[in-house]
Motif scaffolding. Structure first.
Motif, PDB file in Angstrom:
ATOM      1  N   LYS A  11     -12.933  -0.460  -6.037  1.00 41.60           N
ATOM      2  CA  LYS A  11     -13.916   0.556  -6.378  1.00 41.60           C
ATOM      3  C   LYS A  11     -13.876   1.635  -5.305  1.00 41.60           C
ATOM      4  CE  LYS A  11     -18.882   1.237  -7.207  1.00 41.60           C
ATOM      5  NZ  LYS A  11     -20.223   0.574  -7.183  1.00 41.60           N
ATOM      6  N   ASP A  12     -13.865   2.889  -5.759  1.00 41.84           N
ATOM      7  CA  ASP A  12     -13.804   4.027  -4.836  1.00 41.84           C
ATOM      8  C   ASP A  12     -12.655   3.890  -3.844  1.00 41.84           C
ATOM      9  OD1 ASP A  12     -16.103   5.082  -6.042  1.00 41.84           O
ATOM     10  OD2 ASP A  12     -17.427   3.974  -4.671  1.00 41.84           O
ATOM     11  N   GLY A  13     -11.547   3.344  -4.324  1.00 41.95           N
ATOM     12  CA  GLY A  13     -10.349   3.251  -3.491  1.00 41.95           C
ATOM     13  C   GLY A  13     -10.359   2.139  -2.469  1.00 41.95           C
ATOM     14  N   GLU A  14     -11.317   1.195  -2.598  1.00 40.80           N
ATOM     15  CA  GLU A  14     -11.407   0.108  -1.626  1.00 40.80           C
ATOM     16  C   GLU A  14     -11.454  -1.242  -2.344  1.00 40.80           C
ATOM     17  OE1 GLU A  14     -14.403   0.538   1.435  1.00 40.80           O
ATOM     18  OE2 GLU A  14     -14.517   2.699   1.064  1.00 40.80           O
TER      19      GLU A  14
ATOM     20  N   ASN B 135      -9.975  -0.487   5.070  1.00 37.05           N
ATOM     21  CA  ASN B 135      -9.908  -0.964   3.696  1.00 37.05           C
ATOM     22  C   ASN B 135      -9.064  -0.024   2.833  1.00 37.05           C
ATOM     23  OD1 ASN B 135     -10.396  -2.155   1.184  1.00 37.05           O
ATOM     24  ND2 ASN B 135     -12.573  -2.452   1.576  1.00 37.05           N
ATOM     25  N   ARG B 136      -9.321   1.265   2.954  1.00 36.69           N
ATOM     26  CA  ARG B 136      -8.540   2.241   2.184  1.00 36.69           C
ATOM     27  C   ARG B 136      -7.066   2.168   2.549  1.00 36.69           C
ATOM     28  NH1 ARG B 136     -10.343   6.573  -0.358  1.00 36.69           N
ATOM     29  NH2 ARG B 136      -8.964   8.051   0.684  1.00 36.69           N
ATOM     30  N   TRP B 137      -6.794   1.976   3.827  1.00 34.35           N
ATOM     31  CA  TRP B 137      -5.398   1.929   4.303  1.00 34.35           C
ATOM     32  C   TRP B 137      -4.666   0.737   3.684  1.00 34.35           C
ATOM     33  CZ3 TRP B 137      -3.435   6.026   6.530  1.00 34.35           C
ATOM     34  CH2 TRP B 137      -2.239   5.945   7.240  1.00 34.35           C
ATOM     35  N   PHE B 138      -5.263  -0.452   3.800  1.00 39.74           N
ATOM     36  CA  PHE B 138      -4.616  -1.641   3.260  1.00 39.74           C
ATOM     37  C   PHE B 138      -4.637  -1.665   1.740  1.00 39.74           C
ATOM     38  CE2 PHE B 138      -5.237  -4.447   7.292  1.00 39.74           C
ATOM     39  CZ  PHE B 138      -4.060  -3.956   7.820  1.00 39.74           C
ATOM     40  N   THR B 139      -5.713  -1.135   1.133  1.00 42.15           N
ATOM     41  CA  THR B 139      -5.780  -1.097  -0.333  1.00 42.15           C
ATOM     42  C   THR B 139      -4.611  -0.296  -0.901  1.00 42.15           C
ATOM     43  OG1 THR B 139      -8.183  -1.384  -0.455  1.00 42.15           O
ATOM     44  CG2 THR B 139      -7.133  -0.263  -2.300  1.00 42.15           C
ATOM     45  N   HIS B 140      -4.331   0.826  -0.266  1.00 31.72           N
ATOM     46  CA  HIS B 140      -3.243   1.676  -0.758  1.00 31.72           C
ATOM     47  C   HIS B 140      -1.874   1.068  -0.482  1.00 31.72           C
ATOM     48  CE1 HIS B 140      -1.019   5.253  -1.899  1.00 31.72           C
ATOM     49  NE2 HIS B 140      -0.442   5.281  -0.700  1.00 31.72           N
ATOM     50  N   TYR B 141      -1.639   0.686   0.767  1.00 31.40           N
ATOM     51  CA  TYR B 141      -0.284   0.297   1.154  1.00 31.40           C
ATOM     52  C   TYR B 141       0.056  -1.159   0.834  1.00 31.40           C
ATOM     53  CZ  TYR B 141       0.075   4.823   3.352  1.00 31.40           C
ATOM     54  OH  TYR B 141       0.114   6.185   3.555  1.00 31.40           O
ATOM     55  N   LEU B 142      -0.947  -2.025   0.638  1.00 31.22           N
ATOM     56  CA  LEU B 142      -0.659  -3.422   0.314  1.00 31.22           C
ATOM     57  C   LEU B 142      -0.894  -3.742  -1.160  1.00 31.22           C
ATOM     58  CD1 LEU B 142      -2.065  -5.305   3.433  1.00 31.22           C
ATOM     59  CD2 LEU B 142       0.128  -4.156   3.108  1.00 31.22           C
ATOM     60  N   HIS B 143      -1.954  -3.173  -1.747  1.00 28.23           N
ATOM     61  CA  HIS B 143      -2.230  -3.422  -3.167  1.00 28.23           C
ATOM     62  C   HIS B 143      -1.625  -2.339  -4.066  1.00 28.23           C
ATOM     63  CE1 HIS B 143      -4.752  -6.982  -3.256  1.00 28.23           C
ATOM     64  NE2 HIS B 143      -5.442  -6.540  -2.229  1.00 28.23           N
ATOM     65  N   GLY B 144      -1.214  -1.219  -3.475  1.00 24.83           N
ATOM     66  CA  GLY B 144      -0.590  -0.169  -4.278  1.00 24.83           C
ATOM     67  C   GLY B 144      -1.558   0.677  -5.070  1.00 24.83           C
ATOM     68  N   VAL B 145      -2.829   0.687  -4.685  1.00 20.21           N
ATOM     69  CA  VAL B 145      -3.829   1.482  -5.383  1.00 20.21           C
ATOM     70  C   VAL B 145      -3.721   2.948  -4.936  1.00 20.21           C
ATOM     71  CG1 VAL B 145      -6.310   1.862  -5.712  1.00 20.21           C
ATOM     72  CG2 VAL B 145      -5.382  -0.469  -5.647  1.00 20.21           C
TER      73      VAL B 145
END
Length: 610
Positions: A32-35, A372-382
């Motif tokens: 949610k909201d990129g996190e 959270n945003r950093w790992f959400t993007h680079y690990l989950h691909g969001v």
């Protein structure tokens, strides 16, 4: 009647189908909201699987003729076992998990001796290992497992139940986490025991790994990233030591980290060496008593091949992981230059980078939402747009650490170096001014390490320091970046310490206030290294030398009503070696210049002093 029965049967079947669908619904990460959000199904420790293993590396550093294995623990939701769920990994590695040496008398090097002279041998303590399998550490677990990650820890070489030797920045401390990441991607072997043959696979891993940690634990993510290992997508080092030379030396000068006077790299080796007692003698002889003793060079403080091999700036070429760094501007343990130099190099390489700086001391991670945003993007691909966020985030004075101010970059792109000259009167307070002196002037200070830096800054007059101040500011002044000192000096002895503080005056009289309230930045240098940090030569008494070096990076708003002061002295009793009092340093004022990075440049400085 038949129609009603048929209708009832259809509704019953539909309800059963819906209930079965809900019953078969699998737990997955939620965003949610990129996190990544906390998921109820992942948030119960009773349903976490915890186990350990040993990952085989590509090196043998304990002399037993077998490849060293690293002790690894895993914490994962049970859905990774029961539902086939695969998740990315947050990974932290450390030399501290299994305990450290006691602070026994004689552990640190004696600093009370003349410069260039060897100190007496120090005490070598033994670490008593602690901890119980299968848990190596609980750090990161409560933060990340409920959000849909697997958390992995490993003890670094020669610590805990990991095999090998600690090298404090040697190649094996980069290759050890690389091996763990390779195992998480199916490229390395994991075993159920340190010496057995039964293997363990990471069938629950997506292969995408993010690393984080603070201090030494923040150094290891960078070390791993410099190997270029596939699968390490992002790192968040907090107050990392990025060069052991810059940790234990400054511009050729032997300098301790704050609070650890007399510590050096071999002290840290002894401090962390909690590995197998039967292998310690080999490691001590090979690493501490040979490699370190021959390379660390406490006599000259010069940068050499030993230190270059423990400077991660030299290993950046293979790095491809996205980098979010965190550091405190008042961290006098692992100083802020450590993150600045790596951030700049990663940015120059074109890697995704962000920098978070705060005004406090050692440690202090970025706000959870940033991580959270950093790992959400680079690990989950969001696709949450994190790569478009501001590059620099700075916690302004008195603001909450969770409310940093965003800037286009660090240093502030609007900061420009302003050249400030000094005028006579430094034993009381000379001027720090835009105008260059018109007459040749020299001023002398006498070294006396019994005076602390803060006491010298407080004295109305002293021959143990030289102080030069700006006019009282009529407007706030924003300093951002590296201040550079060009200094022309002579010594009456072949060797001398040189310490420089940039301070905000008047000094805070509140005895409960931290000294850092008044310290803008600091720097230290060895005049014998006036040519380079690689080469030192004895000073000819009375001869003047030109020396240029940077102070520690900073970003601070100096409030109106204060003065900026440049304080020059010799031995700093919280950081340097402490020779007998009496060394004289003579400063040529015409040949001395401070370049201060001011947002708005010279025009802004002029406006702030009128």
């Amino acid at each position: 009647m038949k129609n009603n029965t048929a209708r009832y049967f259809c509704i019953l079947c539909l309800c059963i189908s819906i209930n079965l669908s809900f019953a078969q619904q699998k737990a997955v990460p939620v965003f949610k909201d990129g996190e990544a959000q906390i998921v109820k199904a992942f948030n119960d420790p009773e349903h976490w699987i915890r186990h350990d293993l040993w990952v085989e590396t590509e090196f043998d550093t304990d002399g037993d003729g077998k490849l060293d294995r690293m002790h690894v623990d895993v914490t994962r939701p049970d859905q990774t076992e029961t539902e086939g769920l695969k998740l990315p990994i947050v990974y932290e590695s450390s030399p501290y998990y299994a305990g450290v040496a006691s602070d026994v008398p004689g552990l640190f090097w004696n600093v009370n001796h003349e410069l260039g002279e060897p100190a007496a041998e120090r005490v070598h303590p033994e670490v008593i290992r602690v901890g119980k399998r299968p848990v190596i550490s609980n750090s990161q677990v409560k933060k990340w497992v409920p959000r849909g990650y697997i958390v992995v820890h490993s003890s670094s070489p020669g610590t805990g139940l990991s095999q090998g030797s600690p090298t404090v920045g040697g190649d094996n401390e980069s290759l050890a986490p690389k091996a763990v990441i390779d195992w998480l991607n199916g490229r390395a072997k994991g075993y159920t025991t340190p010496d057995g043959t039964e293997t363990v696979s990471a069938f629950w891993s997506t292969g995408k790994v993010g690393m984080t940690g603070t201090s030494y634990n923040g150094t290891i993510p960078l070390a791993a990233a410099t190997t270029g290992v596939d699968g390490l997508e992002a790192i968040i080092p907090v107050a990392p030591n990025t060069s052991y030379y810059h940790y234990y030396r400054s511009n050729g000068l032997v300098r301790s980290p704050s609070g650890y006077l007399g510590e050096d790299i071999d002290v840290l080796y002894d401090f962390i060496h909690s590995g197998d007692e039967s292998k310690r003698a080999y490691s001590n002889k090979t690493i501490r008593d040979t490699e370190m003793k021959n390379g660390m060079d406490r006599e000259t403080g010069d940068y050499n091949a030993f230190w270059a091999g423990r400077d991660y700036l030299n290993d950046m070429k293979p790095m491809k992981a996205a980098l979010l760094m965190s550091h405190g501007f008042n961290d006098w343990n692992v100083m802020p230059e450590h993150s600045y130099r790596i951030y700049k190099a990663a940015k120059d390489k074109g890697l995704p980078v962000q920098m978070y700086y705060h005004q406090n001391g050692h440690g202090g991670p970025p706000p959870m939402t940033m991580m959270n945003r950093w790992f959400t993007h680079y690990l989950h691909g969001v696709d949450n747009g994190v790569e478009q966020d501001a590059k620099a985030w700075i916690v302004r004075e008195n603001d909450s650490p969770n409310e940093p101010t965003s800037y286009a970059d660090y240093p502030n792109p609007d900061a420009k170096p302003v050249s400030l000259h000094i005028t006579a009167g430094g034993q009381k307070a000379g001027e720090l001014t835009l105008s260059k002196p018109t007459t040749t002037t020299q001023e002398t200070l006498v070294d006396d390490a019994s005076f602390s830096g803060d006491s010298l800054a407080n004295l109305a007059e002293s021959n143990h320091r030289l102080l030069y101040v700006t006019p009282t500011l009529t407007k706030d002044l924003h300093v951002s970046g590296l201040a550079t000192l060009h200094i022309k000096l002579a010594s009456n002895k072949p060797a001398a310490n040189l310490s420089v503080w940039l301070v905000a005056l008047p000094w805070n009289a509140d005895i409960n206030a931290p000294i850092t309230d008044n310290i803008i930045t600091r720097g230290w240098a060895d005049p014998q290294n006036y040519k380079s940090i690689e080469t030192s030569e004895a000073l000819k008494p009375g001869q003047f030398y030109n020396l240029t070096f940077d102070l520690q990076p900073d970003d601070q708003i100096i409030k109106k009503g204060q003065q900026i002061g440049l304080m020059i002295f010799s031995s700093d009793n919280n950081f340097t070696l402490l020779p007998k009092a009496g060394t004289e340093l003579t400063i040529d004022l015409n040949g001395t210049l401070l370049e201060l990075p001011i947002v708005g440049g010279e025009n802004q400085f002029k406006a702030a002093i009128h």
